[in-house]
Structures are given as structure tokens and as C-alpha cells.
Design a protein around this motif. Structure first.
Motif, PDB file in Angstrom:
ATOM      1  N   LEU A   7       0.781  -0.970  -0.058  1.00 26.60           N
ATOM      2  CA  LEU A   7      -0.010   0.023   0.171  1.00 26.60           C
ATOM      3  C   LEU A   7       0.584   1.521   0.244  1.00 26.60           C
ATOM      4  N   TYR A  33      -1.388  -1.246  -4.112  1.00 25.49           N
ATOM      5  CA  TYR A  33      -2.488  -0.038  -4.317  1.00 25.49           C
ATOM      6  C   TYR A  33      -1.631   1.427  -4.427  1.00 25.49           C
ATOM      7  N   ASP A  34      -2.061   2.526  -4.730  1.00 23.53           N
ATOM      8  CA  ASP A  34      -1.762   4.423  -4.749  1.00 23.53           C
ATOM      9  C   ASP A  34      -2.531   4.630  -5.369  1.00 23.53           C
ATOM     10  N   THR A  38      -0.065   3.304  -9.889  1.00 21.91           N
ATOM     11  CA  THR A  38       0.030   1.917  -9.404  1.00 21.91           C
ATOM     12  C   THR A  38      -0.706   1.382 -10.938  1.00 21.91           C
ATOM     13  N   GLY A  56      -2.224  -3.381 -10.040  1.00 23.98           N
ATOM     14  CA  GLY A  56      -2.099  -2.734  -9.754  1.00 23.98           C
ATOM     15  C   GLY A  56      -3.459  -2.429  -9.431  1.00 23.98           C
ATOM     16  N   TYR A  57      -3.486  -1.586  -8.864  1.00 15.79           N
ATOM     17  CA  TYR A  57      -5.158  -0.413  -8.464  1.00 15.79           C
ATOM     18  C   TYR A  57      -5.011   0.616  -7.969  1.00 15.79           C
ATOM     19  N   PRO A  59      -7.811   4.522  -6.104  1.00 15.27           N
ATOM     20  CA  PRO A  59      -8.830   4.835  -5.651  1.00 15.27           C
ATOM     21  C   PRO A  59      -9.705   4.339  -6.040  1.00 15.27           C
ATOM     22  N   GLY A  63     -10.433   0.012  -5.658  1.00 18.05           N
ATOM     23  CA  GLY A  63      -9.496  -0.060  -5.699  1.00 18.05           C
ATOM     24  C   GLY A  63      -8.550  -0.705  -4.030  1.00 18.05           C
ATOM     25  N   LEU A  64      -8.809  -0.464  -3.633  1.00 19.75           N
ATOM     26  CA  LEU A  64      -8.106  -0.662  -2.377  1.00 19.75           C
ATOM     27  C   LEU A  64      -8.970  -2.015  -1.647  1.00 19.75           C
ATOM     28  N   LYS A  66      -9.887  -4.044  -3.799  1.00 24.86           N
ATOM     29  CA  LYS A  66      -9.332  -5.338  -4.760  1.00 24.86           C
ATOM     30  C   LYS A  66      -8.253  -5.512  -4.235  1.00 24.86           C
ATOM     31  N   THR A  67      -7.368  -4.828  -4.317  1.00 25.82           N
ATOM     32  CA  THR A  67      -6.030  -5.170  -3.682  1.00 25.82           C
ATOM     33  C   THR A  67      -6.021  -5.835  -3.517  1.00 25.82           C
TER      34      THR A  67
END
Length: 334
Positions: A7, A33-34, A38, A56-57, A59, A63-64, A66-67
């Protein structure tokens, strides 16, 4: 099968850390994630011929979530790096909310994952993660770690330098206890696997302790506004992550210093409190790792009078740092 998540994967620590994790055969899936870049970092890493599948995801579109889905180990280097003139309090004000938000995501999506906190100041951000997990009823002290490995890496490197043989650096082991900033960093040089020269006392000893405690300042100054310790921190973070994964996979006898909640091993924690002479909730001590996380918090062992004084000096700052993290979450509505 091990899914590792980073993260803050597009940042100065996150990118090299992700590279090191991708390069390891211990990791079979890597989630990144970022808030920016990402997908590009993930695409770049995905071309490397190692087993881990990379995604990579950002927000949007959960996204968070899923990561974090299916994560076994989550490493958090997210946040703003320290710049010249920036105090630890300044850093905390910026990074506290970031860490709290990410911890909320972990607590709701992957509450059983091992959580490795790199985001500074660790002495305060680890208590934030713990308090968030408590709010969600999923707190397990055995699975939340503050990564203090960089202090150990620095101590090993600097001792090898003093011994005049950098080839020894990978084999030098110096326990570093307390916390992860300034005077809270206490190197137990008397327990170094490779003893220092007999005349290494007085000003020489004090200078080495100071360099280990404030090694981060050395890097911030050298980078002249361009960042902080990112590459060495990424290396240290990966090294600790690999130890956690190996222990998860059943490897025995893995011991590494880490900043943990002392209830992770109630008996060991109480014994440690007596050793340091303070009723702290957290302390960085040599921790034995196992499939469930912390197996045992080891005692400090025999230490010198000089090291006792360093611990005495560390306790007030450490206590204040811990309370700062706890107080932040009490003010939050998350």
C-alpha cells in the motif's frame, strides 16, 4: 500460495519494495495500491520472469478492496517522506490520516493478514493501526508489526565498516530495541555477533550509537530535499517481509526485532516491561516468528550500563509517541 500487498506502491519506498517482492519466489501474487501510477508500476513489474502475478489498483472502483482481497501479508510504506527541517510531529500530522484510512481497509477486507507498518513515525502509526483494528473487533496483536529492520541493517553495516571489512556486513547481527526514531532506537552493541574493538569506547561508542539512531537524517541531508531513506528502507522492509512469509510457511527459529504490542506474548511482554522498568504497551524487541505471527517476545538479555541508560532515555519519548497515535484515533470518526 502467498499474496503480498504493498500500500503506497508507487512511492519512493513502494516501487523498490515491490520490485524486491516480485523478485522473490516466496510471493505468488502481488497486489499494488496507491493514489497515482499504480497500474503502470504493476505493468512494468509484470514483465519480470518470476512467479508472482502482479495487479495494480487506484482508489476508484473499490481499488483498495480489490487490492486487499485474499491478502496474506500487507506492507504499508504509504505516506509523505521526511524532508529537511521536517520534524517527526510534522510527519505524523501528514501520515496519520493516510495510515488510518488504509488500516480501515485492511480491517474490513483482510483482517487476518500480517500487517507490516513502514509509514513513519512507526512509534505512532503502529498504535493507529492497532486502534483501528480494535474498533472493528478484529485486533490480533500477533499479526501487526512495526518494521524496525532498517535500524538493524544500519547497525550491521556500520559495525562491519568499523571492523574494516564490508564483506562481513551480511553476517553481522546487532539487536536494536526500543522504537524507530531518534533516541528511542537502542542498539545493543554489546550483543553484536562480531564484537567491536576493545578500545571502541567513549566518544567512538557514542558516535556510533548516534549514527545508528539518526541514520535517517544522514540520508535526508545527503539527498538535499530530494527524499529520505527509500532504497535502504525498501531493502529492510522486504527482508522483514520474507522472514514473516518463511515463518508463515513453517520455517522454525526465525527471530527479528520488531515494534509490537506487548500482549502478542503476554508472558514475554510482562517480563520485558520489568526489564525496561516501564509499563509500555509497545516495544521493539527480538521477536520469534511462527505461522500465526508472534510466537515469543524475547528478553533483552545481558546489557551494559551504557545500554541501560539508552533505554532509560528512550522510554519517555516512546511513551509520548505511542500516546500520540492512540489519541489521534480517539479524535477520529473512522
Amino acid at each position: 500460495m502467498v499474496k503480498a500487498v504493498v500500500l503506497g506502491a508507487a512511492g519512493g519506498i513502494g516501487q523498490p519494495l515491490s520490485l524486491l517482492l516480485k523478485n522473490s519466489h516466496l510471493v505468488t501474487e502481488l497486489g499494488l495500491y496507491d493514489i497515482v501510477n499504480t497500474p503502470g508500476v504493476a505493468a512494468d513489474l509484470s514483465h519480470i520472469a518470476t512467479p508472482a502475478k502482479v495487479e495494480g489498483y487506484l482508489p476508484p472502483d473499490d481499488g483498495l478492496k480489490k487490492t486487499l482481497t485474499g491478502a496474506d501479508i500487507v506492507v504499508i510504506p504509504a505516506g509523505v517522506p521526511r524532508k529537511p527541517g521536517m520534524t517527526r510531529d510534522d510527519l505524523f500530522k501528514i501520515n496519520a490520516g493516510i495510515v488510518e484510512g488504509l488500516a480501515t481497509g485492511i480491517a474490513t477486507v483482510a483482517p487476518k493478514a500480517f500487517v507490516l507498518v513502514i509509514s513513519n513515525p512507526v512509534n505512532s502509526t503502529v498504535p493507529i493501526v492497532v486502534e483501528v483494528f480494535k474498533k472493528h473487533g478484529v485486533f490480533n496483536p500477533k499479526r501487526i508489526f512495526g518494521v524496525t529492520t532498517l535500524d538493524v541493517v544500519r547497525a550491521s553495516t556500520f559495525v562491519a565498516e568499523i571492523l574494516g571489512d564490508f564483506k562481513k556486513a551480511p553476517d553481522v547481527t546487532v539487536p536494536v530495541v526500543g522504537g524507530h526514531s531518534g533516541v528511542t532506537i537502542v542498539p545493543l552493541l554489546s550483543q553484536s555477533s562480531h564484537p567491536l574493538p576493545s578500545d571502541f569506547t567513549g566518544d567512538k561508542y557514542d558516535a556510533l550509537v548516534h549514527r545508528i539512531q539518526f541514520g535517517g537524517d544522514e540520508v535526508v541531508k545527503a539527498k538535499d530535499g530530494a527524499g529520505s531513506a527509500t532504497l535502504s528502507m525498501a531493502y529492510a522492509g522486504a527482508e522483514f517481509a520474507f522472514k514473516v512469509i518463511k515463518a508463515k510457511n513453517g520455517e522454525k527459529g526465525i527471530i527479528a526485532p520488531s515494534f509490537v504490542h506487548l500482549t502478542a506474548d503476554a508472558a514475554g511482554g510482562e517480563a520485558l516491561k520489568k526489564e525496561i522498568g516501564a509499563d509500555l504497551e509497545y516495544f521493539s524487541a527480538p521477536v520469534e516468528l511462527g505461522p500465526e505471527g508472534v510466537v515469543k517476545i524475547n528478553p533483552l538479555g545481558k546489557i551494559t550500563d551504557a545500554e541501560k541508560k539508552l533505554i532509560e532515555a528512550a522510554v519517555p519519548d516512546l511513551s509520548k509517541n505511542i500516546q500520540t497515535g492512540i489519541a489521534f484515533t480517539k479524535k477520529s470518526n473512522l
